[in-house]
Design an enzyme around this catalytic site. Sequence first.
Site, PDB file in Angstrom:
ATOM      1  CB  CYS A 121      -0.393 -11.952  -0.977  1.00 19.11           C
ATOM      2  SG  CYS A 121      -0.243 -10.334   0.215  1.00 19.11           S
ATOM      3  CG  HIS A 136      -3.894 -11.692  -2.950  1.00 16.34           C
ATOM      4  ND1 HIS A 136      -4.186 -12.421  -1.724  1.00 16.34           N
ATOM      5  CD2 HIS A 136      -3.469 -10.487  -2.803  1.00 16.34           C
ATOM      6  CE1 HIS A 136      -3.816 -11.300  -0.888  1.00 16.34           C
ATOM      7  NE2 HIS A 136      -3.161 -10.356  -1.534  1.00 16.34           N
ATOM      8  CG  ASN A 185      -5.018  -8.516   1.526  1.00 21.79           C
ATOM      9  OD1 ASN A 185      -4.235  -9.537   1.833  1.00 21.79           O
ATOM     10  ND2 ASN A 185      -4.397  -7.536   0.610  1.00 21.79           N
TER      11      ASN A 185
HETATM   12  N1  COA Z   1      -9.943   6.943   4.156  1.00 19.34           N
HETATM   13  C1  COA Z   1     -10.101   7.907   3.697  1.00 19.34           C
HETATM   14  N2  COA Z   1      -9.598   8.717   2.701  1.00 19.34           N
HETATM   15  C2  COA Z   1      -8.105   8.315   2.409  1.00 19.34           C
HETATM   16  C3  COA Z   1      -7.695   7.080   3.111  1.00 19.34           C
HETATM   17  C4  COA Z   1      -8.547   6.472   4.043  1.00 19.34           C
HETATM   18  N3  COA Z   1      -8.173   5.214   4.601  1.00 19.34           N
HETATM   19  N4  COA Z   1      -6.359   6.854   2.634  1.00 19.34           N
HETATM   20  C5  COA Z   1      -6.219   7.838   1.629  1.00 19.34           C
HETATM   21  N5  COA Z   1      -7.467   8.548   1.712  1.00 19.34           N
HETATM   22  C6  COA Z   1      -7.449   9.628   0.715  1.00 19.34           C
HETATM   23  C7  COA Z   1      -6.251  10.397   0.166  1.00 19.34           C
HETATM   24  O1  COA Z   1      -5.981  11.524   1.462  1.00 19.34           O
HETATM   25  C8  COA Z   1      -6.569  11.161  -0.922  1.00 19.34           C
HETATM   26  O2  COA Z   1      -7.377  12.265  -0.690  1.00 19.34           O
HETATM   27  P1  COA Z   1      -7.036  13.579  -1.762  1.00 19.34           P
HETATM   28  O3  COA Z   1      -7.634  13.130  -3.179  1.00 19.34           O
HETATM   29  O4  COA Z   1      -7.899  14.453  -1.175  1.00 19.34           O
HETATM   30  O5  COA Z   1      -5.520  13.807  -1.804  1.00 19.34           O
HETATM   31  C9  COA Z   1      -7.302  10.140  -1.611  1.00 19.34           C
HETATM   32  O6  COA Z   1      -7.931   9.367  -0.548  1.00 19.34           O
HETATM   33  C10 COA Z   1      -6.850   9.070  -2.354  1.00 19.34           C
HETATM   34  O7  COA Z   1      -5.452   8.674  -1.674  1.00 19.34           O
HETATM   35  P2  COA Z   1      -4.711   7.404  -2.629  1.00 19.34           P
HETATM   36  O8  COA Z   1      -3.718   6.969  -1.651  1.00 19.34           O
HETATM   37  O9  COA Z   1      -4.339   7.783  -3.745  1.00 19.34           O
HETATM   38  O10 COA Z   1      -5.739   6.225  -2.623  1.00 19.34           O
HETATM   39  P3  COA Z   1      -6.334   5.157  -3.632  1.00 19.34           P
HETATM   40  O11 COA Z   1      -7.294   5.318  -4.593  1.00 19.34           O
HETATM   41  O12 COA Z   1      -5.078   4.675  -4.466  1.00 19.34           O
HETATM   42  O13 COA Z   1      -6.704   4.032  -2.903  1.00 19.34           O
HETATM   43  C11 COA Z   1      -5.871   1.963  -1.525  1.00 19.34           C
HETATM   44  C12 COA Z   1      -5.908   3.455  -1.406  1.00 19.34           C
HETATM   45  C13 COA Z   1      -5.094   1.525  -0.575  1.00 19.34           C
HETATM   46  C14 COA Z   1      -7.370   1.709  -1.524  1.00 19.34           C
HETATM   47  C15 COA Z   1      -5.429   1.353  -3.085  1.00 19.34           C
HETATM   48  O14 COA Z   1      -4.440   2.157  -3.436  1.00 19.34           O
HETATM   49  C16 COA Z   1      -5.446   0.267  -3.103  1.00 19.34           C
HETATM   50  O15 COA Z   1      -6.282  -0.691  -2.649  1.00 19.34           O
HETATM   51  N6  COA Z   1      -4.028  -0.462  -3.382  1.00 19.34           N
HETATM   52  C17 COA Z   1      -3.965  -1.787  -3.665  1.00 19.34           C
HETATM   53  C18 COA Z   1      -3.537  -2.373  -2.199  1.00 19.34           C
HETATM   54  C19 COA Z   1      -3.499  -3.826  -2.169  1.00 19.34           C
HETATM   55  O16 COA Z   1      -4.154  -4.462  -2.928  1.00 19.34           O
HETATM   56  N7  COA Z   1      -2.429  -4.395  -1.399  1.00 19.34           N
HETATM   57  C20 COA Z   1      -2.388  -5.535  -1.158  1.00 19.34           C
HETATM   58  C21 COA Z   1      -1.598  -6.292  -2.315  1.00 19.34           C
HETATM   59  S1  COA Z   1      -1.170  -7.858  -1.586  1.00 19.34           S
END
Ligand code: COA
Length: 336
Positions: free
Chosen positions: A121, A261, A292
């Site tokens: 990225c 980004h 993204n």
């Molecule tokens: N849809 C619905 N629920 C989802 C899910 C989805 N796609 N993915 C995970 N969940 C649920 C999980 O099961 C969990 O449920 P629980 O609380 O009942 O156990 C809950 O949502 C939280 O999961 P988690 O993985 O901790 O989510 P999060 O708050 O970290 O959000 C992202 C996930 C990916 C949105 C977030 O981590 C993120 O944006 N990270 C940065 C990613 C990024 O920017 N990447 C690019 C860098 S170049």
Amino acid sequence: MSLATTPVDTHARILGIGSYRGSLIVPNADIIAAIDSSDEWIQQRSGIRERRFADEHESVQFMSVEASKVAIQRAGITAAEIDCVVVATVSHLLQTPAIATAIAHELGTDKAAAFDISAACAGFCHGVALANDMVRAGSATNVLVIGVERLSEITDPGDRGTAFIFADGAGAAVVGRSETNGISPVVWGSDGEYFDYIRQREDWRDVVGTPEEPGSGVMPFLTMQGSSVFRWASFAMAKIANETLERAGITADELDVFVPHQANMRIIDAMARSMKLPPHVRIARDIAEQGNTSAASVPLALDRMMVEGEARSGDKALLIAFGAGLAYAAQVVVVP
Ligand code: COA
């Protein structure tokens, strides 16, 4: 003894920007079934309403050439005047030769130097930093920097952590000579201890396997430790952004545009808060409708702001990008 140097005395700036978006508009509703998610969850956690995917004809090369034609035309030069092409991508699936060579040829450059860089990225900002140094050192006169991704091809549509995030597009910038300085020193680096946070799931050798033990044969999709990346980006990158302003010799009050980004809207908001950006600074939020696009995200977002009048010629824009590696790079540029 001392060898000859290239006798140049010039600054560099971005002369023109162009972009190309995958033509398929894919709303959240179209992807939620495969990941047991909802439009509301995706919007709340990432700010993404819809994303752009490439259709079958929109290859990495095709999107790059389309974005580049616009950038070259806006720079007021011809393709023949480009003497170096740098392509940042992780989703050109033919590993060698560099796709930059085919793009340089298709554009009609006159045997431009051409190579690819892999900084995920952060690739476009790495490319701008290299181009700045090449122009000032006299290694090139006009460098075409392209950030391009076709991530839909390497994203598992059933992976809850990535399927709603990644998308397709290309952005390009021509960096050339200038009487005044239009690109600040870069602040860049890598946190290799987090090498595993975002990566290709399997090595190609595991996919192919051996005659005795055949591999999976399945595309090695991207995998990401989302919450770890989220925490790292929200805190570490605001510090890098502030350091970049310092290196550019400006304060946040003197900044006009912030183009981070387009990873996740919550990361963008967290960075802006943590940097205490004054309200007049206009912030890129292209992710809502684009998703993204990794290396393409910064030039796509900047181009959109220019087209919509949110970024004007002469504005000072802070670019910062970060991703797999974890690699990052940032600079302040003057909007062309
Ligand atoms: N849809 C619905 N629920 C989802 C899910 C989805 N796609 N993915 C995970 N969940 C649920 C999980 O099961 C969990 O449920 P629980 O609380 O009942 O156990 C809950 O949502 C939280 O999961 P988690 O993985 O901790 O989510 P999060 O708050 O970290 O959000 C992202 C996930 C990916 C949105 C977030 O981590 C993120 O944006 N990270 C940065 C990613 C990024 O920017 N990447 C690019 C860098 S170049």
